[in-house]
Scaffold this motif. Sequence first.
Motif, PDB file in Angstrom:
ATOM      1  N   VAL A  41       0.853  -1.189   0.000  1.00  0.00           N
ATOM      2  CA  VAL A  41       0.000   0.000   0.000  1.00  0.00           C
ATOM      3  C   VAL A  41       0.888   1.238   0.000  1.00  0.00           C
ATOM      4  CG1 VAL A  41      -1.794   1.285   1.226  1.00  0.00           C
ATOM      5  CG2 VAL A  41      -1.815  -1.214   1.252  1.00  0.00           C
ATOM      6  N   LEU A  42       0.540   2.213  -0.843  1.00  0.00           N
ATOM      7  CA  LEU A  42       1.266   3.480  -0.889  1.00  0.00           C
ATOM      8  C   LEU A  42       0.284   4.601  -0.557  1.00  0.00           C
ATOM      9  CD1 LEU A  42       3.834   5.072  -1.417  1.00  0.00           C
ATOM     10  CD2 LEU A  42       3.312   5.024  -3.874  1.00  0.00           C
ATOM     11  N   ILE A  84      18.184 -13.254   5.381  1.00  0.00           N
ATOM     12  CA  ILE A  84      17.115 -13.293   6.387  1.00  0.00           C
ATOM     13  C   ILE A  84      15.791 -13.093   5.671  1.00  0.00           C
ATOM     14  CG2 ILE A  84      16.190 -12.219   8.477  1.00  0.00           C
ATOM     15  CD1 ILE A  84      19.050 -11.197   9.036  1.00  0.00           C
ATOM     16  N   LYS A  85      14.815 -13.930   5.990  1.00  0.00           N
ATOM     17  CA  LYS A  85      13.513 -13.834   5.328  1.00  0.00           C
ATOM     18  C   LYS A  85      12.775 -12.576   5.775  1.00  0.00           C
ATOM     19  CE  LYS A  85       9.255 -16.388   4.425  1.00  0.00           C
ATOM     20  NZ  LYS A  85       8.453 -17.624   4.724  1.00  0.00           N
ATOM     21  N   ALA A  86      12.214 -11.856   4.824  1.00  0.00           N
ATOM     22  CA  ALA A  86      11.465 -10.633   5.118  1.00  0.00           C
ATOM     23  C   ALA A  86       9.968 -10.963   5.158  1.00  0.00           C
ATOM     24  CB  ALA A  86      11.744  -9.567   4.060  1.00  0.00           C
ATOM     25  N   ASP A  87       9.500 -11.416   6.305  1.00  0.00           N
ATOM     26  CA  ASP A  87       8.087 -11.775   6.468  1.00  0.00           C
ATOM     27  C   ASP A  87       7.328 -10.565   7.034  1.00  0.00           C
ATOM     28  OD1 ASP A  87       5.644 -12.980   6.846  1.00  0.00           O
ATOM     29  OD2 ASP A  87       6.245 -14.010   8.692  1.00  0.00           O
ATOM     30  N   VAL A  88       7.089  -9.580   6.169  1.00  0.00           N
ATOM     31  CA  VAL A  88       6.414  -8.360   6.618  1.00  0.00           C
ATOM     32  C   VAL A  88       5.416  -7.893   5.559  1.00  0.00           C
ATOM     33  CG1 VAL A  88       8.337  -7.547   8.043  1.00  0.00           C
ATOM     34  CG2 VAL A  88       8.183  -6.838   5.650  1.00  0.00           C
ATOM     35  N   ARG A  89       4.413  -7.151   6.012  1.00  0.00           N
ATOM     36  CA  ARG A  89       3.505  -6.421   5.121  1.00  0.00           C
ATOM     37  C   ARG A  89       4.082  -5.013   4.977  1.00  0.00           C
ATOM     38  NH1 ARG A  89      -2.103  -5.769   4.558  1.00  0.00           N
ATOM     39  NH2 ARG A  89      -2.560  -4.381   2.827  1.00  0.00           N
ATOM     40  N   LEU A  90       4.270  -4.551   3.744  1.00  0.00           N
ATOM     41  CA  LEU A  90       4.914  -3.259   3.503  1.00  0.00           C
ATOM     42  C   LEU A  90       3.887  -2.190   3.153  1.00  0.00           C
ATOM     43  CD1 LEU A  90       7.437  -1.513   3.167  1.00  0.00           C
ATOM     44  CD2 LEU A  90       7.599  -2.325   0.803  1.00  0.00           C
ATOM     45  N   ILE A  91       3.924  -1.115   3.929  1.00  0.00           N
ATOM     46  CA  ILE A  91       3.144   0.087   3.632  1.00  0.00           C
ATOM     47  C   ILE A  91       4.120   1.248   3.546  1.00  0.00           C
ATOM     48  CG2 ILE A  91       1.296   1.631   4.398  1.00  0.00           C
ATOM     49  CD1 ILE A  91       0.116  -0.648   5.995  1.00  0.00           C
ATOM     50  N   ALA A  92       4.001   2.057   2.510  1.00  0.00           N
ATOM     51  CA  ALA A  92       4.846   3.235   2.355  1.00  0.00           C
ATOM     52  C   ALA A  92       3.959   4.470   2.329  1.00  0.00           C
ATOM     53  CB  ALA A  92       5.674   3.146   1.079  1.00  0.00           C
ATOM     54  N   ALA A  93       4.526   5.603   2.712  1.00  0.00           N
ATOM     55  CA  ALA A  93       3.763   6.853   2.729  1.00  0.00           C
ATOM     56  C   ALA A  93       4.663   7.988   2.266  1.00  0.00           C
ATOM     57  CB  ALA A  93       3.225   7.134   4.129  1.00  0.00           C
ATOM     58  N   THR A  94       4.052   8.992   1.654  1.00  0.00           N
ATOM     59  CA  THR A  94       4.833  10.128   1.162  1.00  0.00           C
ATOM     60  C   THR A  94       3.971  11.371   1.024  1.00  0.00           C
ATOM     61  OG1 THR A  94       6.265  10.907  -0.635  1.00  0.00           O
ATOM     62  CG2 THR A  94       4.401   9.510  -1.251  1.00  0.00           C
ATOM     63  N   ASN A  95       4.590  12.528   1.190  1.00  0.00           N
ATOM     64  CA  ASN A  95       3.896  13.792   0.897  1.00  0.00           C
ATOM     65  C   ASN A  95       4.384  14.375  -0.429  1.00  0.00           C
ATOM     66  OD1 ASN A  95       6.437  14.765   1.483  1.00  0.00           O
ATOM     67  ND2 ASN A  95       5.848  15.881   3.326  1.00  0.00           N
ATOM     68  N   ARG A  96       5.206  13.613  -1.132  1.00  0.00           N
ATOM     69  CA  ARG A  96       5.709  14.053  -2.432  1.00  0.00           C
ATOM     70  C   ARG A  96       4.898  13.450  -3.576  1.00  0.00           C
ATOM     71  NH1 ARG A  96      12.267  14.260  -2.807  1.00  0.00           N
ATOM     72  NH2 ARG A  96      12.683  15.522  -0.943  1.00  0.00           N
ATOM     73  N   TYR A 112       8.779   2.402  -7.634  1.00  0.00           N
ATOM     74  CA  TYR A 112       7.496   3.107  -7.559  1.00  0.00           C
ATOM     75  C   TYR A 112       6.341   2.162  -7.899  1.00  0.00           C
ATOM     76  CZ  TYR A 112       3.619   6.088  -9.009  1.00  0.00           C
ATOM     77  OH  TYR A 112       2.387   6.646  -9.171  1.00  0.00           O
ATOM     78  N   TYR A 113       6.483   1.403  -8.963  1.00  0.00           N
ATOM     79  CA  TYR A 113       5.402   0.508  -9.360  1.00  0.00           C
ATOM     80  C   TYR A 113       5.254  -0.674  -8.407  1.00  0.00           C
ATOM     81  CZ  TYR A 113       4.799   3.169 -13.612  1.00  0.00           C
ATOM     82  OH  TYR A 113       4.518   4.179 -14.488  1.00  0.00           O
ATOM     83  N   ARG A 114       6.350  -1.081  -7.771  1.00  0.00           N
ATOM     84  CA  ARG A 114       6.270  -2.147  -6.772  1.00  0.00           C
ATOM     85  C   ARG A 114       5.517  -1.671  -5.528  1.00  0.00           C
ATOM     86  NH1 ARG A 114       7.088  -7.600  -7.608  1.00  0.00           N
ATOM     87  NH2 ARG A 114       8.735  -7.913  -9.160  1.00  0.00           N
ATOM     88  N   LEU A 115       5.732  -0.422  -5.163  1.00  0.00           N
ATOM     89  CA  LEU A 115       5.077   0.127  -3.970  1.00  0.00           C
ATOM     90  C   LEU A 115       3.629   0.517  -4.236  1.00  0.00           C
ATOM     91  CD1 LEU A 115       7.911   2.468  -2.630  1.00  0.00           C
ATOM     92  CD2 LEU A 115       7.217   0.250  -1.670  1.00  0.00           C
ATOM     93  N   ASN A 116       3.378   0.985  -5.452  1.00  0.00           N
ATOM     94  CA  ASN A 116       2.091   1.596  -5.781  1.00  0.00           C
ATOM     95  C   ASN A 116       1.058   0.571  -6.242  1.00  0.00           C
ATOM     96  OD1 ASN A 116       0.507   3.965  -5.976  1.00  0.00           O
ATOM     97  ND2 ASN A 116       0.776   4.004  -8.188  1.00  0.00           N
ATOM     98  N   VAL A 117       1.066  -0.611  -5.614  1.00  0.00           N
ATOM     99  CA  VAL A 117       0.087  -1.639  -5.967  1.00  0.00           C
ATOM    100  C   VAL A 117      -1.321  -1.181  -5.594  1.00  0.00           C
ATOM    101  CG1 VAL A 117      -0.673  -4.004  -5.509  1.00  0.00           C
ATOM    102  CG2 VAL A 117       1.781  -3.491  -5.705  1.00  0.00           C
ATOM    103  N   PHE A 118      -1.431  -0.577  -4.398  1.00  0.00           N
ATOM    104  CA  PHE A 118      -2.741  -0.130  -3.921  1.00  0.00           C
ATOM    105  C   PHE A 118      -2.580   1.285  -3.351  1.00  0.00           C
ATOM    106  CE2 PHE A 118      -6.624   0.083  -1.500  1.00  0.00           C
ATOM    107  CZ  PHE A 118      -7.509  -0.726  -2.202  1.00  0.00           C
ATOM    108  N   PRO A 119      -2.776   2.307  -4.188  1.00  0.00           N
ATOM    109  CA  PRO A 119      -2.585   3.679  -3.709  1.00  0.00           C
ATOM    110  C   PRO A 119      -3.784   4.187  -2.906  1.00  0.00           C
ATOM    111  CG  PRO A 119      -3.203   3.686  -6.025  1.00  0.00           C
ATOM    112  CD  PRO A 119      -3.071   2.247  -5.629  1.00  0.00           C
TER     113      PRO A 119
END
Length: 449
Positions: A168-169, A274-286, A302-309
């Motif tokens: 989620v971005l 090391i296995k990355a077993d996490v849910r990734l959420i990113a945020a930006t004001n840009r 950008y496209y990897r992060l912006n799956v669900f804007p």
Amino acid sequence: MKGNILVVEDDATFRAFLETVLQDDGHQVQSAADGEKALRLLRQGSYDLVVSDLKLPGRSGLDLFRETRNDPSAPQFIFLTAYGKVGEAVAAIKEGAVDFLTKPLQDPEVLLRLVRHVIQEQLRERDYLSLKQCEAAGLPPEELIFAGQAMTPVRKLVHDVADTTANVLIFGESGTGKELVARTIHQLSSRRDAGFVALNCAAIPETLLESELFGHEKGAFTGAMQARQGKFELARGGTILLDEIGEMPLALQAKLLRVIQERVFERVGGTKEIKADVRLIAATNRNLREEVAERRFREDLYYRLNVFPLQLPPLRERIDAVPVLTRYFMQRFSLQSGKTLKGIEADALAALERYRWPGNIRELQNVMERAVILSRDKVGKTALPEEMLRKPEPDALDGRERLKSAEKEIIAEAIRKHGGNRRLAAEELGVSRRTLQYKLKDYGFLEES
């Protein structure tokens, strides 16, 4: 301040009269002709208040009160009684009933004032308990996070995406509540029992950011006296929020891209994957599209992060949330300071609604913290910063006036269409009856009618 009320009265004519009076004031009303039916309704549903005759067939109003008062969720009672039964009503008050009124009821407004007072006090008590729970949990209720009509579609999207694995971005100006939305996604997901870890990429020096994210081994760099876990390890099984992702250096963006693609990483100075077993959420004001165009942000990342804007509107575009948020912050800071404030004066609230809020919700929070410190009884205009008391720019004011005028006309048309039936009008407009009642009063319809 509208409640769910049970009317208990054996006289059918008077019972219908009470129902009409209370419903016209906006309350939800159910009724019973005797104590037996009333007891069944109380056990089946949840009520804020019972308005009951003292003398009823079979089980009396006082019996009904005594049988339910020890229940933690028991409603308050207002009794109606003839002059000859005043002694019993006084006894009921000593046992915990709110008040009593004598029959016949000459002025319905006397009852309505008492009912409004009881509902208001209950609302304050519920808010206080809810606030204490929020303080303990560290997350306000969704009604506050998503306050304002502009946040309604955002709330739906949050519920849609929460229990998926999608990245989620979150876009939004500083102070719009991006971290709170991210925490809500985590709390609604199947990962809620694991950790939520937030990292502000703009707050960490570039030389230390990689270590903060992925950890480091002992001796990896000067000062690394022992091995240390990074945020991705600390968030194992849970959710990680990378706030201000647009500030991340390009070299580190490439390493983050690998983590997203391959779900593994190494600590700084280490070789073990090391296995990355996490849910990734990113945020930006840009505007990350512009950042990509200027080659300051990797397009593939950008496209990897912006799956669900998710785009969060600024507070100036959700001014209808200001009263709700103001009240919350006032109660929160009153609780923290040990004060008991009775509310906010109308002209002070109007000033807050006119203001443009460049700092968004964070600025409102700071303003209310200061206002609570300066207030004794109610929050007034003198407790607000001077810039909030100035008249807004004409174009901004005209725009809001046009919006209010259009909304008023839409509401008036819905009321006319349904012959004054507020329930049907509210259903057509897609708002609650309480919201419509507030709008009708705000635009002067109630006084006009």
